[in-house]
Design a protein around this motif. Structure first.
Motif, PDB file in Angstrom:
ATOM      1  N   TYR A  93     -10.577  40.136  17.365  1.00 35.33           N
ATOM      2  CA  TYR A  93     -10.502  40.384  18.808  1.00 35.33           C
ATOM      3  C   TYR A  93     -11.506  41.458  19.221  1.00 35.33           C
ATOM      4  CZ  TYR A  93      -8.788  42.089  23.259  1.00 35.33           C
ATOM      5  OH  TYR A  93      -8.713  42.502  24.564  1.00 35.33           O
ATOM      6  N   LEU A  94     -11.561  42.537  18.456  1.00 36.80           N
ATOM      7  CA  LEU A  94     -12.499  43.609  18.774  1.00 36.80           C
ATOM      8  C   LEU A  94     -13.944  43.133  18.685  1.00 36.80           C
ATOM      9  CD1 LEU A  94     -10.796  46.629  16.998  1.00 36.80           C
ATOM     10  CD2 LEU A  94     -10.968  46.200  19.453  1.00 36.80           C
ATOM     11  N   ILE A  95     -14.251  42.305  17.707  1.00 31.71           N
ATOM     12  CA  ILE A  95     -15.608  41.780  17.573  1.00 31.71           C
ATOM     13  C   ILE A  95     -15.947  40.889  18.759  1.00 31.71           C
ATOM     14  CG2 ILE A  95     -17.053  40.201  16.224  1.00 31.71           C
ATOM     15  CD1 ILE A  95     -15.679  41.399  13.722  1.00 31.71           C
ATOM     16  N   VAL A  96     -15.016  40.012  19.134  1.00 31.02           N
ATOM     17  CA  VAL A  96     -15.267  39.085  20.237  1.00 31.02           C
ATOM     18  C   VAL A  96     -15.441  39.835  21.547  1.00 31.02           C
ATOM     19  CG1 VAL A  96     -14.192  37.273  21.641  1.00 31.02           C
ATOM     20  CG2 VAL A  96     -14.207  37.093  19.162  1.00 31.02           C
ATOM     21  N   THR A  97     -14.669  40.883  21.748  1.00 34.21           N
ATOM     22  CA  THR A  97     -14.722  41.567  23.045  1.00 34.21           C
ATOM     23  C   THR A  97     -15.798  42.642  23.129  1.00 34.21           C
ATOM     24  OG1 THR A  97     -12.993  43.104  22.319  1.00 34.21           O
ATOM     25  CG2 THR A  97     -12.304  41.132  23.556  1.00 34.21           C
ATOM     26  N   THR A  98     -16.307  43.131  22.001  1.00 40.07           N
ATOM     27  CA  THR A  98     -17.265  44.219  22.074  1.00 40.07           C
ATOM     28  C   THR A  98     -18.701  43.820  21.768  1.00 40.07           C
ATOM     29  OG1 THR A  98     -16.805  44.870  19.778  1.00 40.07           O
ATOM     30  CG2 THR A  98     -15.536  45.970  21.510  1.00 40.07           C
ATOM     31  N   ILE A  99     -18.915  42.745  21.020  1.00 44.35           N
ATOM     32  CA  ILE A  99     -20.282  42.335  20.723  1.00 44.35           C
ATOM     33  C   ILE A  99     -20.794  41.486  21.871  1.00 44.35           C
ATOM     34  CG2 ILE A  99     -21.740  40.941  19.197  1.00 44.35           C
ATOM     35  CD1 ILE A  99     -19.981  41.775  16.896  1.00 44.35           C
ATOM     36  N   PRO A 100     -21.941  41.859  22.425  1.00 47.52           N
ATOM     37  CA  PRO A 100     -22.470  41.070  23.535  1.00 47.52           C
ATOM     38  C   PRO A 100     -22.908  39.687  23.072  1.00 47.52           C
ATOM     39  CG  PRO A 100     -23.936  42.906  23.009  1.00 47.52           C
ATOM     40  CD  PRO A 100     -22.757  43.018  22.105  1.00 47.52           C
ATOM     41  N   HIS A 101     -22.893  38.764  24.005  1.00 50.86           N
ATOM     42  CA  HIS A 101     -23.286  37.381  23.719  1.00 50.86           C
ATOM     43  C   HIS A 101     -24.767  37.335  23.349  1.00 50.86           C
ATOM     44  CE1 HIS A 101     -23.339  33.092  23.940  1.00 50.86           C
ATOM     45  NE2 HIS A 101     -24.276  33.115  24.861  1.00 50.86           N
ATOM     46  N   HIS A 102     -25.087  36.607  22.294  1.00 51.70           N
ATOM     47  CA  HIS A 102     -26.485  36.488  21.843  1.00 51.70           C
ATOM     48  C   HIS A 102     -27.103  35.241  22.411  1.00 51.70           C
ATOM     49  CE1 HIS A 102     -24.869  39.210  18.724  1.00 51.70           C
ATOM     50  NE2 HIS A 102     -26.018  39.786  18.933  1.00 51.70           N
TER      51      HIS A 102
END
Length: 102
Positions: A93-102
């Motif tokens: 969840y943290l990865i999905v919500t904090t890493i910007p879309h590439h």
């Protein structure tokens, strides 16, 4: 007691790997995180850390339990597995919500 705990290590690893794969698939489907083979070393390191934690958990919480109290050990094992799966989900969840879309 130690033998019972060590025979469950494979079960522990299967649960962790399956929950990790589910998280990776979810992250990929949401297309929010770059999921690729370059993550493999980090995933293997994470799995190694979880197995070290599995051993330490036994040493700290289960080693002192009496031989005849297998139900307590089973509850501790189930709690550990559920706790680690919840940590996997939280990390995804943290990865999905904090890493910007590439």
């Amino acid at each position: 007691m130690k033998k019972w705990w060590e025979t469950r290590r494979l079960v522990f690893n299967v649960y962790i790997i399956l929950s990790g794969l589910l998280c990776l698939i979810t992250m990929r489907l949401l297309n929010r995180a770059s999921v690729n083979f370059f993550m493999a070393p980090f995933l293997l390191f994470y799995l190694l850390l979880l197995n070290i934690g599995y051993t330490l958990f036994y040493i700290l919480f289960c080693k002192r339990v009496e031989q005849d109290d297998i139900n307590l050990i089973k509850r501790k094992f189930n709690g550990l597995v559920i706790g680690v799966i919840l940590v996997d989900i939280l990390l995804a969840y943290l990865i999905v919500t904090t890493i910007p879309h590439h």
